[in-house]
Write an enzyme that holds these catalytic residues in place. Structure first.
Site, PDB file in Angstrom:
ATOM      1  NE  ARG A 112      -1.083   2.272   2.986  1.00 47.39           N
ATOM      2  CZ  ARG A 112      -0.172   3.121   3.423  1.00 47.39           C
ATOM      3  NH1 ARG A 112       0.262   4.117   2.681  1.00 47.39           N
ATOM      4  NH2 ARG A 112       0.348   2.963   4.644  1.00 47.39           N
ATOM      5  CD  GLU A 134       3.234   9.894   4.502  1.00 44.33           C
ATOM      6  OE1 GLU A 134       3.336  11.120   4.522  1.00 44.33           O
ATOM      7  OE2 GLU A 134       3.695   9.189   3.596  1.00 44.33           O
ATOM      8  N   GLY A 135       3.288  11.925   9.686  1.00 44.17           N
ATOM      9  CA  GLY A 135       2.804  12.636  10.862  1.00 44.17           C
ATOM     10  C   GLY A 135       2.685  11.693  12.049  1.00 44.17           C
ATOM     11  CD1 TRP A 195      14.004   8.359   8.428  1.00 45.82           C
ATOM     12  CD2 TRP A 195      13.879   6.157   8.062  1.00 45.82           C
ATOM     13  NE1 TRP A 195      14.764   7.734   9.383  1.00 45.82           N
ATOM     14  CE2 TRP A 195      14.705   6.371   9.195  1.00 45.82           C
ATOM     15  CE3 TRP A 195      13.660   4.842   7.634  1.00 45.82           C
ATOM     16  CZ2 TRP A 195      15.301   5.327   9.880  1.00 45.82           C
ATOM     17  CZ3 TRP A 195      14.253   3.801   8.333  1.00 45.82           C
ATOM     18  CH2 TRP A 195      15.060   4.054   9.438  1.00 45.82           C
ATOM     19  N   GLY A 221      12.025  15.752  10.810  1.00 43.90           N
ATOM     20  CA  GLY A 221      10.902  14.931  10.396  1.00 43.90           C
ATOM     21  C   GLY A 221       9.601  15.666  10.618  1.00 43.90           C
ATOM     22  CG  PHE A 242       7.027  13.289  -1.080  1.00 42.79           C
ATOM     23  CD1 PHE A 242       6.429  14.308  -1.810  1.00 42.79           C
ATOM     24  CD2 PHE A 242       7.107  13.441   0.300  1.00 42.79           C
ATOM     25  CE1 PHE A 242       5.922  15.437  -1.192  1.00 42.79           C
ATOM     26  CE2 PHE A 242       6.613  14.568   0.929  1.00 42.79           C
ATOM     27  CZ  PHE A 242       6.028  15.575   0.185  1.00 42.79           C
ATOM     28  N   GLY A 243      10.783  13.437  -1.576  1.00 44.49           N
ATOM     29  CA  GLY A 243      11.879  13.763  -0.668  1.00 44.49           C
ATOM     30  C   GLY A 243      11.594  14.992   0.170  1.00 44.49           C
TER      31      GLY A 243
END
Length: 388
Positions: free
Chosen positions: A94, A367-368, A166, A141, A133-134
């Protein structure tokens, strides 16, 4: 009256339209035929199955919620359902689709020039080109505003220097969407693989998301023409809007991992005999199963509600944080509870539970983080920012 099905106690499938059900069924069949039991082996070997990229494109899953340029243009709910079915196989699968569509294709689609869109989006939709996506850096982060990657003008060109960490798909990407600090603010740059000074290094020794191709991107005097800049956005709202898109897919995807764990535990409880009877007949096991079913079904209702709002154009980013925070938290609890039902077998890759549990530890923070989404909602409730 038909009794509720253990897999769908609330009959949520009946709330979907025919196209949404068809997409969910198609992706589920694809996962069964193309992944199956191999997910455990790929996890153990820390291997991403690149052979699936083209078939995912042929199925229309890459950038499926975008329109034009060969993208399927499906609803947000349909995209969410696809994420759920893909993550029921493995979070790494995913994550590949999510990064390709929401983090690599989306910024090109929304902020790119006509030439950039035509060059990259059709092959990316077909699975002939992969993107990454950098944004995240080794020291930045949750606070991307502190990024150290820079892009400076040198005549007609840009010269980029910095490191990103990452980065999902980094080692297999044909193009990286790299965000860098300029004199005018944060800008996005399209960096093709093979550009002199640009390297992608595998991040190893992971015990989570092992099926995902995770990299460190290093930019050393990378020279790009002005045509590499995404012209449609300046500032952090660019990358943050991309993260909102990705987080939406996660709030569905995590439920796929949760469902796989719940179904594995339910099947195990029906077959595993102790003290002369299946353990599913014991009160404490039933309590665990019921708790898992409650949280899974509540999460599905939440995801569907947020998806309908997204399709209506009325989904604020704070509610995406709500969904990501709530559903990932529920999914981790379900995975951990399922592991206890399977006992010692719960730590074996012969079952999917420990693999999903390990993956969800990454899903919780990427993603948070849980803390950041909590503060987003805290600011919404109080009107007071508590990030610093």
């Amino acid at each position: 009256m038909t009794p509720p099905h253990p897999r769908d106690l609330l009959g949520i499938r009946e709330l979907l339209d025919d196209e949404e059900r068809q997409i969910a069924d198609t992706v589920r069949a694809f996962v069964a035929n193309e992944v199956g039991d191999a997910a455990g082996r790929w996890f153990e070997e820390a291997t991403f199955p690149e052979r699936l990229v083209r078939p995912l494109g042929e199925l229309g899953l890459l950038g499926m919620h975008l329109t034009g340029y060969g993208c399927a243009g499906t609803s947000a709910v349909a995209y969410g359902l696809a994420c759920l079915e893909l993550e029921a196989a493995d979070s790494g699968l995913r994550s590949f689709v999510s990064v390709q569509g929401s983090l690599a294709m989306f910024p090109i689609w929304k902020y790119g020039s006509p030439e950039q869109k035509q060059r990259w989006l059709p092959p990316m939709a077909r699975g002939e080109a992969v993107g990454c996506f950098g944004l995240t850096e080794p020291d930045h982060g949750s606070d991307p505003g502190g990024m150290r990657t820079t892009a400076r003008r040198d005549g007609p060109d840009w010269v980029l220097n910095g490191t990103k960490a990452w980065i999902t798909n980094g080692t297999i990407a044909d193009v990286a969407v790299v965000w860098a600090r300029t004199d005018d603010g944060v800008r996005g740059f399209l960096v093709p693989a093979g550009t002199p000074g640009f390297t992608a290094r595998t991040i190893g020794h992971k015990l989570s998301l092992r099926m995902s191709a995770t990299a460190e991107l290093v930019l050393e005097d990378v020279r790009l023409p002005d045509t590499a800049v995404l012209p449609g956005v300046t500032g952090l709202r660019g990358p943050l809007s991309c993260l909102t898109e990705a987080r939406y897919g996660i709030l569905w995807g995590a439920l796929g991992a949760a469902r796989a764990c719940y179904e594995s535990a339910l099947a195990y409880a029906r077959d595993r005999v102790q003290f002369g009877r299946p353990i599913g007949g014991f009160q404490l096991t039933q309590r665990k199963l019921v708790g898992m079913a409650l949280e899974l079904n509540k999460g599905l209702l939440l995801a569907l509600h947020l998806g309908r709002r997204k399709d209506e154009g009325s989904l604020p980013p704070e509610l995406v944080s709500f969904g990501k925070l709530s559903n990932v938290r529920a999914a981790i609890d379900i995975a951990r509870t399922a592991r206890t039902i399977l006992g010692a077998n719960g730590i074996s890759l012969e079952y999917p539970v420990i693999r999903h549990a390990a993956n969800l530890e990454s899903v919780l923070t990427y993603e948070g983080t849980e803390e950041m989404h909590t503060l987003v909602l805290g600011q919404l409730l109080t009107g007071q920012a508590a990030f610093r």
